[in-house]
Scaffold this motif. Structure first.
Motif, PDB file in Angstrom:
ATOM      1  N   LEU A   1       0.807  -1.212   0.000  1.00  0.00           N
ATOM      2  CA  LEU A   1       0.000   0.000   0.000  1.00  0.00           C
ATOM      3  C   LEU A   1       0.844   1.267   0.000  1.00  0.00           C
ATOM      4  N   GLU A   2       2.105   1.138   0.407  1.00  0.00           N
ATOM      5  CA  GLU A   2       2.974   2.305   0.487  1.00  0.00           C
ATOM      6  C   GLU A   2       3.783   2.533  -0.788  1.00  0.00           C
ATOM      7  N   VAL A   3       3.693   1.614  -1.746  1.00  0.00           N
ATOM      8  CA  VAL A   3       4.476   1.770  -2.972  1.00  0.00           C
ATOM      9  C   VAL A   3       4.129   3.078  -3.676  1.00  0.00           C
ATOM     10  N   SER A   4       2.858   3.436  -3.692  1.00  0.00           N
ATOM     11  CA  SER A   4       2.444   4.666  -4.377  1.00  0.00           C
ATOM     12  C   SER A   4       3.015   5.907  -3.708  1.00  0.00           C
ATOM     13  N   SER A   5       3.070   5.923  -2.369  1.00  0.00           N
ATOM     14  CA  SER A   5       3.649   7.078  -1.688  1.00  0.00           C
ATOM     15  C   SER A   5       5.152   7.140  -1.930  1.00  0.00           C
TER      16      SER A   5
END
Length: 260
Positions: free
Chosen positions: A90-94
């Motif tokens: 879920l943090e890949v985009s950030s």
């Protein structure tokens, strides 16, 4: 741990680092020895397709401004040039937004609104997973929005952009930055649905003041805005502000007022 065991562990870690580096940058990093390239290719393709899929899913509009080759090149640069701080999917985009903001050097194929558009698309995911909930026991849903302190939905982000990112599409691309900034609000309503709203300068300032000084009553906030605008009729600003607050309450942006 014996000296031989420690050496084996260090050797194994070296192999892991070599393997990871090769997956990120196979053109410039030799693979570990004694591993069949057919097997390595499976990992290379899987690693790249997973990262690419996660990024593409979060940034579908930005993706449309690139050819397949250009997009693959951008993903590869992200994999090579960015040191991620978390392995969470879920943090890949950030992490991608952070890469664009701090590391990536835009080229002639990149639109000038690249970073703002990427940030805007990321915010939708960020708000959807925000680990915040309103304290319902502190809220009077029918409270007086002028005489009491409005209670903001905690799952929201107020944004200001140079470009009108919410309108940008390949068929609707601004030639240059508009004279006026674009103010947007992204929030999660009480049904956990992420919603978007365009703000004007006054409503954006209203949100900002309520975030910074939650103890202020609605009328106090509007009086301050009237003073900042040097408005000749503060009561008109208060009246207009009440209409904004009422609209915010209807849309779950303001959840009511703080209980006395």
């Amino acid at each position: 741990m014996s000296e031989s065991s420690e050496k084996k562990l260090k050797d194994f870690q070296k192999v892991q680092l070599n393997f990871a580096q090769h997956l990120r940058d196979p053109e410039h990093s030799n693979p570990p020895e004694n591993i069949e390239d057919r097997r390595l290719k499976i990992y290379r393709d899987l690693f790249f397709s997973n990262i690419k899929g996660l990024v593409t899913q979060t940034f579908p509009v930005l993706r449309q401004f690139y050819s397949q080759e250009q997009w693959d090149k951008l993903i590869r640069e992200f994999m090579i040039g960015h040191k991620a701080h978390t392995p969470m999917f879920l943090e890949v985009s950030s992490e991608f937004v952070e890469f664009l903001q701090n590391t990536y050097q835009p080229g002639e194929n990149d639109p000038p609104f690249m970073l703002e558009l990427a940030h805007y698309e990321w915010v939708e995911l960020a708000v959807s997973v925000m680990d915040v909930e309103p304290e319902l026991d502190k809220i009077d849903p029918d409270g007086d929005l002028l005489l009491q302190s409005p209670y903001l939905n905690p799952a929201m982000v107020s944004l200001a952009y140079v470009y009108p990112v919410h309108m940008i599409r390949p068929e609707h691309t601004p030639d240059s930055a508009p004279e006026q900034p674009t103010f947007l609000l992204v929030y999660r309503d009480l049904n956990d649905k992420v919603e978007f709203m365009q703000l004007n300068a006054v409503s954006a300032r209203l949100i900002e003041l309520l975030e910074q000084q939650p103890e202020l009553k609605g009328e106090q906030v509007m009086q301050q805005i009237a003073q900042e605008l040097n408005h000749p009729d503060p009561l008109q600003v208060v009246s207009g502000g009440l209409a904004i607050l009422q609209n915010f309450r209807e849309k779950n942006i303001v959840l009511g007022t703080f209980r006395d």
